[in-house]
Design a protein around this motif. Structure first.
Motif, PDB file in Angstrom:
ATOM      1  N   ILE A 288      43.124  45.099  43.986  1.00 17.67           N
ATOM      2  CA  ILE A 288      43.934  44.176  43.724  1.00 17.67           C
ATOM      3  C   ILE A 288      43.399  43.656  42.157  1.00 17.67           C
ATOM      4  O   ILE A 288      42.221  43.405  42.032  1.00 17.67           O
ATOM      5  CB  ILE A 288      44.309  43.028  44.764  1.00 17.67           C
ATOM      6  N   ARG A 289      44.576  43.571  41.245  1.00 20.93           N
ATOM      7  CA  ARG A 289      44.050  42.853  40.066  1.00 20.93           C
ATOM      8  C   ARG A 289      44.892  41.623  39.889  1.00 20.93           C
ATOM      9  O   ARG A 289      46.225  41.776  39.872  1.00 20.93           O
ATOM     10  CB  ARG A 289      44.334  43.777  38.760  1.00 20.93           C
ATOM     11  N   LEU A 290      44.217  40.465  39.614  1.00 23.13           N
ATOM     12  CA  LEU A 290      45.083  39.146  39.243  1.00 23.13           C
ATOM     13  C   LEU A 290      45.924  39.334  37.841  1.00 23.13           C
ATOM     14  O   LEU A 290      44.752  39.354  37.142  1.00 23.13           O
ATOM     15  CB  LEU A 290      44.419  37.995  39.662  1.00 23.13           C
ATOM     16  N   ARG A 291      46.761  39.522  37.491  1.00 22.31           N
ATOM     17  CA  ARG A 291      47.234  39.521  36.046  1.00 22.31           C
ATOM     18  C   ARG A 291      47.686  38.443  35.665  1.00 22.31           C
ATOM     19  O   ARG A 291      47.789  38.055  34.396  1.00 22.31           O
ATOM     20  CB  ARG A 291      48.472  40.639  35.929  1.00 22.31           C
ATOM     21  N   ASP A 292      48.087  37.439  36.295  1.00 21.41           N
ATOM     22  CA  ASP A 292      48.612  35.958  35.794  1.00 21.41           C
ATOM     23  C   ASP A 292      48.149  34.860  36.668  1.00 21.41           C
ATOM     24  O   ASP A 292      48.917  34.348  37.557  1.00 21.41           O
ATOM     25  CB  ASP A 292      50.119  36.181  35.633  1.00 21.41           C
ATOM     26  N   ALA A 293      47.012  34.415  36.532  1.00 19.26           N
ATOM     27  CA  ALA A 293      46.324  33.422  37.435  1.00 19.26           C
ATOM     28  C   ALA A 293      47.087  32.063  37.152  1.00 19.26           C
ATOM     29  O   ALA A 293      47.292  31.316  38.309  1.00 19.26           O
ATOM     30  CB  ALA A 293      44.689  33.491  37.150  1.00 19.26           C
ATOM     31  N   GLU A 294      47.678  31.889  36.121  1.00 16.26           N
ATOM     32  CA  GLU A 294      48.114  30.622  35.848  1.00 16.26           C
ATOM     33  C   GLU A 294      49.454  30.437  36.590  1.00 16.26           C
ATOM     34  O   GLU A 294      49.853  29.426  37.208  1.00 16.26           O
ATOM     35  CB  GLU A 294      48.436  30.366  34.236  1.00 16.26           C
ATOM     36  N   ARG A 295      50.310  31.692  36.555  1.00 16.62           N
ATOM     37  CA  ARG A 295      51.411  31.530  37.375  1.00 16.62           C
ATOM     38  C   ARG A 295      51.025  31.375  38.825  1.00 16.62           C
ATOM     39  O   ARG A 295      52.089  30.792  39.631  1.00 16.62           O
ATOM     40  CB  ARG A 295      52.341  32.672  37.106  1.00 16.62           C
ATOM     41  N   LEU A 296      50.077  32.184  39.134  1.00 14.42           N
ATOM     42  CA  LEU A 296      49.888  32.103  40.767  1.00 14.42           C
ATOM     43  C   LEU A 296      49.398  30.698  41.128  1.00 14.42           C
ATOM     44  O   LEU A 296      49.918  30.171  42.063  1.00 14.42           O
ATOM     45  CB  LEU A 296      48.566  32.906  41.147  1.00 14.42           C
ATOM     46  N   LYS A 297      48.733  29.865  40.283  1.00 15.52           N
ATOM     47  CA  LYS A 297      48.472  28.344  40.262  1.00 15.52           C
ATOM     48  C   LYS A 297      49.674  27.606  40.459  1.00 15.52           C
ATOM     49  O   LYS A 297      49.660  26.655  41.031  1.00 15.52           O
ATOM     50  CB  LYS A 297      47.534  27.808  39.434  1.00 15.52           C
ATOM     51  N   ALA A 298      50.566  27.941  39.528  1.00 16.43           N
ATOM     52  CA  ALA A 298      51.908  27.253  39.535  1.00 16.43           C
ATOM     53  C   ALA A 298      52.576  27.438  41.132  1.00 16.43           C
ATOM     54  O   ALA A 298      53.253  26.533  41.588  1.00 16.43           O
ATOM     55  CB  ALA A 298      52.891  27.750  38.500  1.00 16.43           C
ATOM     56  N   ILE A 299      52.691  28.842  41.396  1.00 15.20           N
ATOM     57  CA  ILE A 299      53.217  29.010  42.695  1.00 15.20           C
ATOM     58  C   ILE A 299      52.564  28.122  43.636  1.00 15.20           C
ATOM     59  O   ILE A 299      53.176  27.751  44.755  1.00 15.20           O
ATOM     60  CB  ILE A 299      53.291  30.590  43.183  1.00 15.20           C
ATOM     61  N   ALA A 300      51.205  28.219  43.839  1.00 14.54           N
ATOM     62  CA  ALA A 300      50.441  27.592  44.895  1.00 14.54           C
ATOM     63  C   ALA A 300      50.289  26.073  44.699  1.00 14.54           C
ATOM     64  O   ALA A 300      49.533  25.510  45.488  1.00 14.54           O
ATOM     65  CB  ALA A 300      48.896  28.157  44.892  1.00 14.54           C
ATOM     66  N   HIS A 301      50.929  25.554  43.606  1.00 15.79           N
ATOM     67  CA  HIS A 301      50.841  24.009  43.070  1.00 15.79           C
ATOM     68  C   HIS A 301      49.462  23.591  43.064  1.00 15.79           C
ATOM     69  O   HIS A 301      48.912  22.570  43.719  1.00 15.79           O
ATOM     70  CB  HIS A 301      51.526  23.134  44.607  1.00 15.79           C
ATOM     71  N   GLU A 302      48.587  24.630  42.457  1.00 11.74           N
ATOM     72  CA  GLU A 302      47.531  24.202  42.006  1.00 11.74           C
ATOM     73  C   GLU A 302      47.366  23.469  40.471  1.00 11.74           C
ATOM     74  O   GLU A 302      48.087  24.115  39.828  1.00 11.74           O
ATOM     75  CB  GLU A 302      46.413  25.278  42.234  1.00 11.74           C
ATOM     76  N   PRO A 303      46.554  22.720  40.247  1.00 13.14           N
ATOM     77  CA  PRO A 303      46.240  22.401  38.808  1.00 13.14           C
ATOM     78  C   PRO A 303      45.769  23.543  37.805  1.00 13.14           C
ATOM     79  O   PRO A 303      45.179  24.368  38.311  1.00 13.14           O
ATOM     80  CB  PRO A 303      45.305  21.369  38.770  1.00 13.14           C
ATOM     81  N   SER A 304      46.620  23.797  36.905  1.00 13.95           N
ATOM     82  CA  SER A 304      45.979  25.137  36.084  1.00 13.95           C
ATOM     83  C   SER A 304      44.607  24.281  35.304  1.00 13.95           C
ATOM     84  O   SER A 304      44.267  23.220  35.444  1.00 13.95           O
ATOM     85  CB  SER A 304      47.002  24.902  34.886  1.00 13.95           C
ATOM     86  N   ALA A 305      44.137  25.454  34.369  1.00 15.18           N
ATOM     87  CA  ALA A 305      42.772  24.859  33.769  1.00 15.18           C
ATOM     88  C   ALA A 305      42.996  23.912  32.741  1.00 15.18           C
ATOM     89  O   ALA A 305      42.144  22.904  32.811  1.00 15.18           O
ATOM     90  CB  ALA A 305      42.351  26.409  33.126  1.00 15.18           C
ATOM     91  N   CYS A 306      44.317  23.872  32.189  1.00 17.11           N
ATOM     92  CA  CYS A 306      44.519  23.068  31.105  1.00 17.11           C
ATOM     93  C   CYS A 306      44.721  21.522  31.902  1.00 17.11           C
ATOM     94  O   CYS A 306      43.961  20.545  31.457  1.00 17.11           O
ATOM     95  CB  CYS A 306      45.731  23.227  30.348  1.00 17.11           C
ATOM     96  N   ALA A 307      45.369  21.587  32.706  1.00 13.95           N
ATOM     97  CA  ALA A 307      45.691  20.318  33.820  1.00 13.95           C
ATOM     98  C   ALA A 307      44.327  19.749  34.086  1.00 13.95           C
ATOM     99  O   ALA A 307      44.210  18.506  34.184  1.00 13.95           O
ATOM    100  CB  ALA A 307      46.489  20.456  34.884  1.00 13.95           C
ATOM    101  N   ALA A 308      43.368  20.711  34.738  1.00 16.38           N
ATOM    102  CA  ALA A 308      42.160  20.166  35.245  1.00 16.38           C
ATOM    103  C   ALA A 308      41.134  19.734  34.215  1.00 16.38           C
ATOM    104  O   ALA A 308      40.575  18.627  34.496  1.00 16.38           O
ATOM    105  CB  ALA A 308      41.571  21.468  36.017  1.00 16.38           C
ATOM    106  N   ALA A 309      41.006  20.338  32.985  1.00 17.09           N
ATOM    107  CA  ALA A 309      40.442  19.986  31.841  1.00 17.09           C
ATOM    108  C   ALA A 309      40.986  18.274  31.516  1.00 17.09           C
ATOM    109  O   ALA A 309      40.111  17.764  31.216  1.00 17.09           O
ATOM    110  CB  ALA A 309      40.588  20.842  30.694  1.00 17.09           C
ATOM    111  N   THR A 310      42.095  18.130  31.625  1.00 16.30           N
ATOM    112  CA  THR A 310      42.848  16.880  31.222  1.00 16.30           C
ATOM    113  C   THR A 310      42.195  15.741  32.253  1.00 16.30           C
ATOM    114  O   THR A 310      41.926  14.872  31.788  1.00 16.30           O
ATOM    115  CB  THR A 310      44.260  16.923  30.994  1.00 16.30           C
ATOM    116  N   ALA A 311      42.318  16.222  33.572  1.00 10.21           N
ATOM    117  CA  ALA A 311      42.024  15.216  34.305  1.00 10.21           C
ATOM    118  C   ALA A 311      40.569  14.847  34.166  1.00 10.21           C
ATOM    119  O   ALA A 311      40.224  13.835  34.380  1.00 10.21           O
ATOM    120  CB  ALA A 311      42.180  15.868  35.840  1.00 10.21           C
TER     121      ALA A 311
END
Length: 230
Positions: free
Chosen positions: A195-218
């Motif tokens: 398996i290859r994850l091609r779009d971790a940011e969109r997976l995070k959005a689906i999972a309702h996890e904070p993105s890297a950008c949001a986590a850095a801001t927090a």
């Protein structure tokens, strides 16, 4: 890492083939198992003979820790692929822990990681939709591989679709369907067990996890508050 702590006291190294049992539920605890390579699933069989997968364990992780209190294994462990495992006798391990405080400290850290892993599973099961659960599961695996210095975006999924479904409380067909949809949408690429994850940011959005950008801001915000309160 967890394994370096154990390397010095290992008396047995063993290779388990795919499908081999490492230990059975209810057996006395004799060894702590450290996975050097490969992967292992743990599961319990309920009184009405249903099987419930309780965990997937990858290279660099330990097995058998939850049996320390009762001295009996709480689950069964089976190799998902050819796996090399270090076995440390509990007796030897306890002697070492008494003599060397740093071993006790390492054990605390390992136990703490185990608790975090179980918290992640509870969060996974708290997800409402099948898509959320599977996206969160893939991200959780990605983090664990990264922690062990493996690729966070490309890995072998040694667990079957059926086991993943059992673990997450989803039908096997649903697991296959969601994976196919993720692939169509360009989120992942799957080829058999690879398996290859091609779009971790969109997976995070689906999972309702904070993105890297949001986590850095927090993190920045919490740092700012900390400096104000100092």
């Amino acid at each position: 890492g967890d394994l370096s702590l154990l390397e010095s006291v290992v008396r047995r190294k063993q290779t388990f083939r795919r499908g081999d049992l490492l230990y059975r539920m209810g057996e006395p605890l004799e060894y702590i198992y450290a996975i050097r390579s490969g992967s292992v699933k743990t599961y319990i069989t309920t009184e009405d003979r249903r099987v419930q997968v309780t965990g997937f364990h990858i290279a660099g992780e330990l097995l058998g820790l939850n049996a320390i209190e009762s001295r009996r294994h709480k689950s069964e462990a089976r190799a998902l692929e050819t796996s090399s495992v270090c076995m440390v006798s509990m007796e030897r391990f306890e002697q070492l822990a008494k003599q060397q405080p740093e071993v006790q400290y390492e054990m605390l850290k390992i136990m703490s990681r185990e608790i975090s892993h179980h918290q992640e599973l509870l969060l996974l099961l708290g997800k409402r939709t099948d898509e959320e659960r599977l996206a969160a599961y893939l991200l959780s695996l990605s983090r664990r591989f990264a922690r062990r210095r493996y690729s966070a975006t490309e890995f072998n999924l040694s667990m079957s679709r059926s086991d993943i479904g059992n673990y997450l409380g989803i039908a096997e067909e649903t697991v296959c369907r969601v994976f196919a949809r993720f692939q169509e949408d360009g989120l992942i690429t799957t080829r058999r067990r690879y398996i290859r994850l091609r779009d971790a940011e969109r997976l995070k959005a689906i999972a309702h996890e904070p993105s890297a950008c949001a986590a850095a801001t927090a993190a920045l915000v919490s740092d700012a508050f900390r400096s104000l309160s100092d």
